[in-house]
Design a protein around this motif. Structure first.
Motif, PDB file in Angstrom:
ATOM      1  N   TYR A 174       0.934  -1.334   0.019  1.00 46.56           N
ATOM      2  CA  TYR A 174       0.032   0.010   0.130  1.00 46.56           C
ATOM      3  C   TYR A 174       0.867   1.362   0.058  1.00 46.56           C
ATOM      4  CZ  TYR A 174      -4.282  -2.289   0.183  1.00 46.56           C
ATOM      5  OH  TYR A 174      -5.688  -3.037  -0.007  1.00 46.56           O
ATOM      6  N   LEU A 175       1.977   1.227   0.674  1.00 44.30           N
ATOM      7  CA  LEU A 175       2.827   2.253   0.628  1.00 44.30           C
ATOM      8  C   LEU A 175       3.516   2.735  -0.513  1.00 44.30           C
ATOM      9  CD1 LEU A 175       4.600   1.775   4.218  1.00 44.30           C
ATOM     10  CD2 LEU A 175       3.113   3.797   3.544  1.00 44.30           C
ATOM     11  N   SER A 176       3.682   1.597  -1.580  1.00 44.00           N
ATOM     12  CA  SER A 176       4.296   1.643  -2.680  1.00 44.00           C
ATOM     13  C   SER A 176       3.462   2.578  -3.534  1.00 44.00           C
ATOM     14  CB  SER A 176       4.589   0.519  -3.646  1.00 44.00           C
ATOM     15  OG  SER A 176       3.413  -0.128  -3.861  1.00 44.00           O
ATOM     16  N   ALA A 180       4.111   6.770  -3.948  1.00 41.59           N
ATOM     17  CA  ALA A 180       4.467   7.228  -5.556  1.00 41.59           C
ATOM     18  C   ALA A 180       4.266   8.468  -5.798  1.00 41.59           C
ATOM     19  CB  ALA A 180       3.688   6.360  -6.492  1.00 41.59           C
ATOM     20  N   PRO A 181       3.308   9.162  -5.598  1.00 42.17           N
ATOM     21  CA  PRO A 181       2.843  10.364  -5.980  1.00 42.17           C
ATOM     22  C   PRO A 181       3.976  11.436  -5.471  1.00 42.17           C
ATOM     23  CG  PRO A 181       0.982   9.608  -5.476  1.00 42.17           C
ATOM     24  CD  PRO A 181       2.000   8.890  -5.063  1.00 42.17           C
ATOM     25  N   GLY A 183       7.264  10.618  -5.378  1.00 44.42           N
ATOM     26  CA  GLY A 183       8.404  10.105  -5.779  1.00 44.42           C
ATOM     27  C   GLY A 183       9.246   9.283  -5.256  1.00 44.42           C
ATOM     28  N   ILE A 184       8.575   8.599  -4.100  1.00 42.75           N
ATOM     29  CA  ILE A 184       9.323   7.698  -3.324  1.00 42.75           C
ATOM     30  C   ILE A 184       8.811   6.293  -3.719  1.00 42.75           C
ATOM     31  CG2 ILE A 184       9.515   6.844  -0.770  1.00 42.75           C
ATOM     32  CD1 ILE A 184       8.286   9.642  -0.189  1.00 42.75           C
ATOM     33  N   VAL A 185       9.785   5.585  -4.168  1.00 46.02           N
ATOM     34  CA  VAL A 185       9.506   3.951  -4.403  1.00 46.02           C
ATOM     35  C   VAL A 185       9.876   3.166  -3.390  1.00 46.02           C
ATOM     36  CG1 VAL A 185      10.514   2.240  -6.087  1.00 46.02           C
ATOM     37  CG2 VAL A 185      10.624   4.624  -6.714  1.00 46.02           C
ATOM     38  N   ALA A 186       8.834   2.312  -3.169  1.00 48.56           N
ATOM     39  CA  ALA A 186       8.568   1.393  -1.949  1.00 48.56           C
ATOM     40  C   ALA A 186       8.724  -0.004  -2.376  1.00 48.56           C
ATOM     41  CB  ALA A 186       7.449   1.701  -1.115  1.00 48.56           C
ATOM     42  N   ASN A 187       9.630  -0.906  -1.798  1.00 46.94           N
ATOM     43  CA  ASN A 187       9.854  -2.293  -2.073  1.00 46.94           C
ATOM     44  C   ASN A 187      10.066  -3.137  -0.790  1.00 46.94           C
ATOM     45  OD1 ASN A 187       9.668  -3.189  -5.064  1.00 46.94           O
ATOM     46  ND2 ASN A 187      11.074  -1.434  -4.895  1.00 46.94           N
ATOM     47  N   CYS A 188       9.951  -4.430  -0.732  1.00 45.98           N
ATOM     48  CA  CYS A 188      10.176  -5.132   0.489  1.00 45.98           C
ATOM     49  C   CYS A 188      11.469  -6.463  -0.019  1.00 45.98           C
ATOM     50  CB  CYS A 188       9.068  -5.815   1.012  1.00 45.98           C
ATOM     51  SG  CYS A 188       9.238  -6.906   2.400  1.00 45.98           S
ATOM     52  N   TRP A 243      11.754   1.340 -11.556  1.00 49.90           N
ATOM     53  CA  TRP A 243      10.654   1.034 -12.144  1.00 49.90           C
ATOM     54  C   TRP A 243      10.264  -0.604 -11.327  1.00 49.90           C
ATOM     55  CZ3 TRP A 243       7.428   4.195 -13.826  1.00 49.90           C
ATOM     56  CH2 TRP A 243       6.543   3.826 -14.761  1.00 49.90           C
ATOM     57  N   ILE A 244      11.023  -0.866 -10.343  1.00 50.37           N
ATOM     58  CA  ILE A 244      10.561  -1.961  -9.455  1.00 50.37           C
ATOM     59  C   ILE A 244       9.894  -1.513  -8.489  1.00 50.37           C
ATOM     60  CG2 ILE A 244      11.510  -3.876  -8.160  1.00 50.37           C
ATOM     61  CD1 ILE A 244      13.766  -3.878  -9.820  1.00 50.37           C
ATOM     62  N   ALA A 245       8.673  -1.594  -7.969  1.00 54.79           N
ATOM     63  CA  ALA A 245       7.880  -0.927  -7.104  1.00 54.79           C
ATOM     64  C   ALA A 245       6.727  -1.976  -6.609  1.00 54.79           C
ATOM     65  CB  ALA A 245       7.172   0.525  -7.599  1.00 54.79           C
ATOM     66  N   GLY A 246       6.687  -1.901  -5.212  1.00 54.62           N
ATOM     67  CA  GLY A 246       5.506  -2.478  -4.533  1.00 54.62           C
ATOM     68  C   GLY A 246       5.949  -4.287  -4.701  1.00 54.62           C
TER      69      GLY A 246
END
Length: 277
Positions: A174-176, A180-181, A183-188, A243-246
């Protein structure tokens, strides 16, 4: 190769929670080697925190230490305010801090449940919430969480941990979307079984390590290390990985996929002679 190419994250400020020991220390070292200014969070073991800070400073890294118990509801806000006052910016936040109570679910208390949820899941939400002002629209902004294999396989007496880490993984999804708006990319990142200080509490984990080493292919029977996890965290911070997100990326040499087969992979022998046409 230029110095800049060797240090692709130069001039970026990175916070690693639980960054003085175990997997967190591996991540701190890797991000420092790639050029980051390091903010290392710890709870109550100042000795290891000072030791890794001295090690990294000797190598030319700028390091600041930040004591905060992220299980406390106000700790994340105070920690991010402290980092903002000191550095002004934050480009990378690695939420690695974790704690649990190893106990069967039938024996656990509501207080133990809440402690594990607060330290792992609630802290992830609050860190993201309070990091937005420091991270929004910063170059290469990354929010990376660290989970573990308790969400994918049964570990006796780790049900509280598995539930909290599952919440962390879903929060990252959900944070990804919500970060995103800005400009922060989130991954685990999900490491395999890494031999850290938790083995002092759970010596029975050694059997899992031996099994994982037995079925991991091509690495000659090696186990997952803190450095393996750190490499993936650093990779996700590169512009090429924007481009790797979520995603939740498992780092275990393939154990999650074929570890239950009980089969040991043998390295394939190089083919001798000419290749048939």
């Amino acid at each position: 190769m230029s110095i800049e190419e060797c240090r692709p994250l130069k001039d970026r400020v990175a916070l690693v929670t639980g960054g003085s020991r175990g997997i967190g220390a591996g991540i701190s070292r890797k991000l420092a080697a790639w050029g980051c200014t390091l903010c290392i969070n710890y709870v109550d073991r100042a000795g290891p925190a000072r030791k890794i800070a001295a090690e990294l400073e000797e190598q030319g890294t700028k390091v600041s230490l930040h004591r905060a118990d992220l299980g406390e509801p106000d700790a994340a806000a105070r920690l991010l305010e402290e980092i903002g006052s000191l550095h002004g910016d934050l480009h990378i936040l690695v939420q690695n801090a974790a704690a649990t109570k190893f106990i069967a679910l039938e024996d656990a208390t509501p207080e133990q449940w809440q402690f594990v949820q607060d330290t792992n899941a609630r802290s992830t939400w609050l860190l993201a919430k309070h990091a937005i002002p420091l991270m929004r629209d910063r170059p290469g902004a990354r929010f990376i969480t660290i989970t573990n294999s308790t969400t994918q396989r049964i570990v006796p007496r780790a049900g509280l941990f598995g539930a909290a880490k599952a919440a962390l993984e879903t929060l990252t999804d959900y944070l990804s979307y919500e970060l995103a708006p800005y400009g922060i990319v989130a991954n685990c990142v999900r490491p395999g079984l890494v031999q850290t200080d938790v083995f002092n509490v759970r010596p029975d984990f050694a059997g899992g390590v031996k099994h994982e080493m037995a079925v991991t292919p091509w690495q000659g029977g090696l186990m997952t290390t803190a450095e393996n996890s750190a490499d993936v965290v650093a990779m996700l911070c590169l512009e090429e990985a924007s481009w790797i997100a979520g995603q939740t990326i498992t780092v275990d040499g393939g154990y999650r996929l074929w570890g239950n087969t009980g089969m040991r992979h043998q390295p394939r022998q190089a083919q001798q002679g000419p290749v048939p046409s």
